[in-house]
Write a protein that holds these residues in place. Structure first.
Motif, mmCIF file in Angstrom:
data_model
loop_
_atom_site.group_PDB
_atom_site.id
_atom_site.type_symbol
_atom_site.label_atom_id
_atom_site.label_comp_id
_atom_site.label_asym_id
_atom_site.label_seq_id
_atom_site.Cartn_x
_atom_site.Cartn_y
_atom_site.Cartn_z
ATOM 1 N N ASP A 681 0.852 -1.186 0.000
ATOM 2 C CA ASP A 681 0.000 0.000 0.000
ATOM 3 C C ASP A 681 0.889 1.237 0.000
ATOM 4 O OD1 ASP A 681 -2.376 -1.417 0.104
ATOM 5 O OD2 ASP A 681 -2.298 -1.594 2.294
ATOM 6 N N CYS A 682 0.414 2.323 -0.597
ATOM 7 C CA CYS A 682 1.132 3.603 -0.511
ATOM 8 C C CYS A 682 0.106 4.726 -0.495
ATOM 9 C CB CYS A 682 2.140 3.778 -1.645
ATOM 10 S SG CYS A 682 1.432 3.796 -3.294
ATOM 11 N N ASP A 683 0.406 5.752 0.261
ATOM 12 C CA ASP A 683 -0.522 6.887 0.375
ATOM 13 C C ASP A 683 -0.448 7.800 -0.842
ATOM 14 O OD1 ASP A 683 -1.572 6.488 3.143
ATOM 15 O OD2 ASP A 683 0.575 6.573 3.609
ATOM 16 N N LEU A 684 0.715 7.853 -1.479
ATOM 17 C CA LEU A 684 0.879 8.777 -2.610
ATOM 18 C C LEU A 684 2.001 8.278 -3.514
ATOM 19 C CD1 LEU A 684 -0.045 11.921 -3.364
ATOM 20 C CD2 LEU A 684 2.328 12.339 -2.814
ATOM 21 N N ILE A 685 1.826 8.498 -4.816
ATOM 22 C CA ILE A 685 2.863 8.154 -5.793
ATOM 23 C C ILE A 685 3.400 9.450 -6.396
ATOM 24 C CG2 ILE A 685 3.362 7.014 -7.996
ATOM 25 C CD1 ILE A 685 1.129 5.025 -7.343
ATOM 26 N N VAL A 686 4.728 9.590 -6.430
ATOM 27 C CA VAL A 686 5.384 10.685 -7.162
ATOM 28 C C VAL A 686 5.785 10.100 -8.513
ATOM 29 C CG1 VAL A 686 7.276 12.349 -7.211
ATOM 30 C CG2 VAL A 686 6.208 11.734 -5.032
ATOM 31 N N LEU A 687 5.078 10.495 -9.571
ATOM 32 C CA LEU A 687 5.140 9.793 -10.853
ATOM 33 C C LEU A 687 5.824 10.647 -11.917
ATOM 34 C CD1 LEU A 687 4.263 7.325 -12.539
ATOM 35 C CD2 LEU A 687 2.081 8.488 -12.933
ATOM 36 N N ASP A 688 6.961 10.143 -12.433
ATOM 37 C CA ASP A 688 7.651 10.821 -13.533
ATOM 38 C C ASP A 688 6.861 10.608 -14.828
ATOM 39 O OD1 ASP A 688 9.610 12.217 -14.915
ATOM 40 O OD2 ASP A 688 10.780 10.409 -15.327
ATOM 41 N N GLY A 710 -8.782 5.507 -7.453
ATOM 42 C CA GLY A 710 -8.626 6.573 -6.468
ATOM 43 C C GLY A 710 -7.226 6.708 -5.903
ATOM 44 N N GLN A 711 -6.262 5.949 -6.450
ATOM 45 C CA GLN A 711 -4.888 6.055 -5.952
ATOM 46 C C GLN A 711 -4.375 7.482 -6.114
ATOM 47 O OE1 GLN A 711 -2.459 3.810 -4.484
ATOM 48 N NE2 GLN A 711 -1.600 5.871 -4.208
ATOM 49 N N ARG A 712 -3.880 8.075 -5.012
ATOM 50 C CA ARG A 712 -3.391 9.449 -5.048
ATOM 51 C C ARG A 712 -2.009 9.513 -5.689
ATOM 52 N NH1 ARG A 712 -4.697 10.604 1.226
ATOM 53 N NH2 ARG A 712 -4.013 8.434 1.297
ATOM 54 N N ALA A 713 -1.780 10.590 -6.430
ATOM 55 C CA ALA A 713 -0.489 10.753 -7.113
ATOM 56 C C ALA A 713 -0.271 12.225 -7.423
ATOM 57 C CB ALA A 713 -0.455 9.935 -8.407
ATOM 58 N N MET A 730 -6.649 14.727 -15.501
ATOM 59 C CA MET A 730 -8.071 14.442 -15.710
ATOM 60 C C MET A 730 -8.451 13.079 -15.140
ATOM 61 S SD MET A 730 -8.682 15.954 -19.559
ATOM 62 C CE MET A 730 -10.373 15.356 -19.617
ATOM 63 N N LEU A 731 -7.474 12.160 -15.075
ATOM 64 C CA LEU A 731 -7.730 10.835 -14.506
ATOM 65 C C LEU A 731 -7.750 10.862 -12.978
ATOM 66 C CD1 LEU A 731 -5.485 8.646 -16.848
ATOM 67 C CD2 LEU A 731 -7.985 8.737 -16.822
ATOM 68 N N GLY A 732 -7.306 11.960 -12.361
ATOM 69 C CA GLY A 732 -7.360 12.065 -10.897
ATOM 70 C C GLY A 732 -6.068 12.452 -10.228
ATOM 71 N N ALA A 733 -4.956 12.550 -10.980
ATOM 72 C CA ALA A 733 -3.691 12.944 -10.369
ATOM 73 C C ALA A 733 -3.736 14.409 -9.954
ATOM 74 C CB ALA A 733 -2.532 12.701 -11.336
ATOM 75 N N GLY A 734 -2.875 14.782 -9.018
ATOM 76 C CA GLY A 734 -2.861 16.139 -8.483
ATOM 77 C C GLY A 734 -1.913 17.056 -9.227
ATOM 78 N N GLN A 735 -1.283 17.955 -8.493
ATOM 79 C CA GLN A 735 -0.439 18.983 -9.079
ATOM 80 C C GLN A 735 0.835 18.396 -9.695
ATOM 81 O OE1 GLN A 735 0.062 22.681 -6.719
ATOM 82 N NE2 GLN A 735 -1.215 21.655 -5.179
#
Length: 761
Positions: A681-688, A710-713, A730-735
């Protein structure tokens, strides 16, 4: 015995394309059917070089614009079209085909460059030259429709074949001018009792820049040159033959002189003794007596008279007998003309016969083509440089990550009295400046606008005017003053205030550099509405614009450098004195990113005005658009997964996030990320975003949310606001956090994303 020659009603120029069309689609048998009953000796004409010689008409005469035929002959020829061209609309089809076969490559290219309205207006002018049976007028022209009116002169017969033929011609002209989905119909007809025939043409517009392949611009020069040379050779051959006949017979001279489509003048001792009707029309005179007796030099632009006199005196040199210059009409209007001089004996006296051809429209078309090619070459050059800059910036971001990030971590771990703090701080600030230059490269590559928000340009200008940067710039240029005239009702724009600030800073800096002896810089804003089909703003979309104008009274910009100033590293300044050499290139890239346009007005030794048009919006400024930035936010032990294909980037992110209180793991690809979330499990992904080889950030996130909706990233990228980033968001990722990482920035964005999702839950 041959019958009397035909009356001169219609020029054979009208049938040249028809015969070419029939020959192309129906072969020689089709041409024989087309001319059946017309070339058997029943019709005769005057020889164009010897008018006293009556000859039977043949096929060669039907493609020679020096010959004219009667209205009756024309009706018979068009009647034969029904026996050749297949389909229910034979004359309509033949009229369309005639247009395409008749035009040279030059004319076809010009038709697409000049646009439909210009071509339509030329139709009436061309008709008056080659057809004496009717007058043609363009009586209506709208964005997607036009109406032509044909007024037939008394005594001429009109048939349905003629109407269908003309409808096909105007439809073909519309099609070749760049329109599509054309609908054409005859709304009024003289055969139904109307006073004139009216044709209504409607269409859909097409964008020439997307419709034509780029290769056409590179080939255009060769096409035009080839056609022009061929035209010149034909003109010279015809003129030499004509002059030879004219020199032998004054009687022949009189007949050909009056009927010639070329504008002709006869001079003795520099004075005009005769002109023909074509010359009168070209120069705007209504009667011969207005021109006879005048000096030939009065018809020539003052700046070209010396050259004309020199060629006149050396007319025996063949290269000097045909040349181009500027003429003057009776109203003082300047026209571009091509002149051909020959010496003949007339009335027992040595005389000069001058032929004049109006080439104003051809010159304009050539200039339009030249400018279009120059713009295309400039755009291609900027695109190539931008691609290079983007690649360099991406690699530099990876290199700078450690130089920017690790000094921050080390400084946090050192005691306040450590002697290493100051050099580390200097290293960090220097690295940040290098990162800022990388951002300039990204702006140049059209990948640098971080975020788009609604703001007012006046506020950004005021911020710059009160800034330390502006104060420092003015201190370097002690004789330079600034004043601002900002519209109180200026509309808002949507864009990046940071990048807009850079535009203002670069324009003002350049204006100051252009005034080494001092002067005044004026900043002005206003609103502007630009309508469709406005020739002055041909590249603009219709709508409201905010206009920023920066004006100086400095040294100005030469014509050859006017648009080169936007090339990276092009400068007239001293090397090493003023920035990176990217300033105006950044202005260009940012303006294009914001959907804007740039206009430059400059005069040497008088100054320069640069006007930038930004699309305006009537959206209000969002209060929440300005985020309160806290300098540092600690983590609370949340689990973070870093996904990045560059080892150094993964390591710096892990070290930063571990230092501020997160549990961090890292993987080197999208495939590894999918395997990781299956067992962790992970609370957030930092995605390149850019990972090579393998899946990129978009595909990786798509696959992740299939497994864990709903996975946060948040997104990590050296670029900003790309289409791929927008799709991920648009798929749900943040800033998006920009590389190279700054510890306070990545900490804030991660905290905001975690807290945002907590509030939702």
């Amino acid at each position: 015995m041959l019958p009397e020659p035909m009356s001169k009603d219609i020029c054979c120029q009208n049938f040249k394309g028809l015969i070419a069309y029939v020959r192309k689609h129906y072969g020689e048998e089709g041409v024989r059917s087309l001319t059946s009953g017309l070339l058997d000796g029943n019709y005769s004409i005057q020889d164009k070089f010897n008018p006293s010689h009556i000859i039977p008409i043949n096929e060669e005469h039907l493609i020679d614009p020096a010959y004219w035929v009667s209205n009756a002959f024309s009706l018979a020829l068009l009647g034969n079209v029904n026996n050749v061209v297949k389909g229910p609309q034979a004359l309509f089809t033949a009229g369309k085909g005639m247009v395409r076969e008749h035009l040279s490559k030059t004319s076809l290219l010009s038709a697409k460059f000049l646009g439909l309205k210009t071509i339509a207006n030329r139709v009436a002018k061309i008709n008056s030259r080659f057809n004496r049976t009717k007058d043609v007028k363009l009586i209506e022209f709208h964005e997607k429709s036009a109406v032509f009116e044909l007024n037939y002169k008394p005594g001429f017969t009109v048939t349905k074949d003629v109407c269908n033929w003309n409808l096909g011609i105007y439809t073909g002209i519309t099609e070749l001018s760049g329109a599509s989905h054309i609908i054409s119909r005859e709304t009024d007809c003289v055969l139904s009792g109307a006073r004139s025939c009216r044709f209504e043409i409607s269409w859909e517009n097409q964008n020439i820049m997307t419709r034509l392949p780029k290769a056409i611009f590179h080939w255009a020069g060769r096409w035009v040159l080839k056609d022009l040379i061929a035209d010149y050779e034909r003109i010279l051959e015809e003129r030499d033959k004509l002059i030879d006949y004219l020199g032998r017979s004054e009687k022949k001279y009189r007949s050909i002189f009056e009927d010639s489509l070329e504008a002709l003048s006869l001079t003795q001792n520099g004075k005009i003794v005769d002109v023909n009707p074509s010359w009168l029309r070209l120069h705007g005179y209504s009667q011969k007596k207005q021109a006879i007796g005048a000096s030939i030099t009065e018809m020539i632009h003052p700046d070209d008279r010396m050259e004309f006199q020199g060629r006149w005196e050396n007319w025996l040199e063949k290269d000097n007998r045909m040349f181009q210059m500027r003429g003057i009409t009776v109203s003082g209007h300047i026209i571009d003309v091509e002149v051909y001089i020959s010496r003949i004996e007339f009335d027992g006296k040595e005389s000069m016969l001058t032929m004049v051809k109006d080439i104003t429209e051809r010159r304009r078309a050539e200039e339009d083509r030249r400018q279009l090619e120059a713009r295309l070459q400039g755009a291609e050059k900027m695109e190539s440089i931008a691609t290079l800059a983007g690649g360099v910036a991406h690699d530099l971001n990876n290199i700078l990550s450690g130089i920017v990030g690790y000094p921050e971590i080390i400084m946090m771990r050192l005691p306040e009295n450590s002697p290493f703090l100051k050099p580390l701080h200097t290293m960090h600030e220097t690295a940040k400046k290098a990162a800022a230059i990388v951002q300039d490269l990204l702006t140049l590559s059209r990948r640098g606008v971080m975020s788009m928000e609604v703001f007012n340009l006046n506020q950004t200008i005021n911020e710059y005017v009160r800034s330390p940067e502006c104060e420092k710039m003015l201190s370097y240029h002690s004789g330079v003053d600034m004043e601002a005239d900002l519209s109180s009702d200026l509309l808002n724009v949507r864009g990046s205030p940071v990048h807009m600030y850079k535009i203002i800073m670069n324009l003002v800096s350049n204006a100051a550099e252009a005034m080494p002896e001092g002067g005044l810089i004026k900043l002005k804003t206003c609103n502007c509405y630009i309508e469709k089909n406005n020739s002055e703003y041909s590249e603009f979309q219709e709508g409201e614009y905010c206009v920023l104008a920066v004006t100086d009274n400095g040294i100005g910009i030469s014509d050859e450098n006017r648009y080169r100033i936007f090339e990276p590293f092009f400068t007239k300044k001293k090397m090493g004195r003023s920035g990176t050499g990217l300033g105006m290139a950044i202005v260009w890239g940012t303006v294009k990113d914001h959907g804007g346009q740039i206009q430059i007005n400059s005069e040497l030794d008088k100054g320069t005005e640069i006007k930038i048009y930004f699309p305006a919006t009537r959206e209000p400024i969002e209060v929440d658009a300005v985020t309160n930035i806290t300098p540092f936010v600690q983590g609370c032990g949340e689990k973070i997964l870093v996904v990045d294909d560059i080892k150094e980037q993964r390591q710096i992110a892990v070290d930063m996030l571990t230092h501020i209180g997160y549990q961090v793991d890292a993987v080197a690809s999208g495939e590894e990320a999918l395997l990781y979330i299956e067992g962790h499990d992970c609370d957030l992904i930092v995605l390149d975003m850019i990972m090579d080889p393998g899946m990129d950030g978009l595909e990786t996130y798509q696959r992740i949310i299939e497994k864990r909706p709903g996975q946060r990233a948040i997104i990590a990228s050296g670029y900003s606001e790309t289409d791929t980033i927008k799709q991920v968001q648009m798929l749900g990722a943040g800033q998006c956090v920009r590389k190279p990482y700054m510890i306070d920035t990545i900490a804030r964005i991660i905290r905001q994303e975690l807290d945002r999702n907590l509030k939702k839950s």
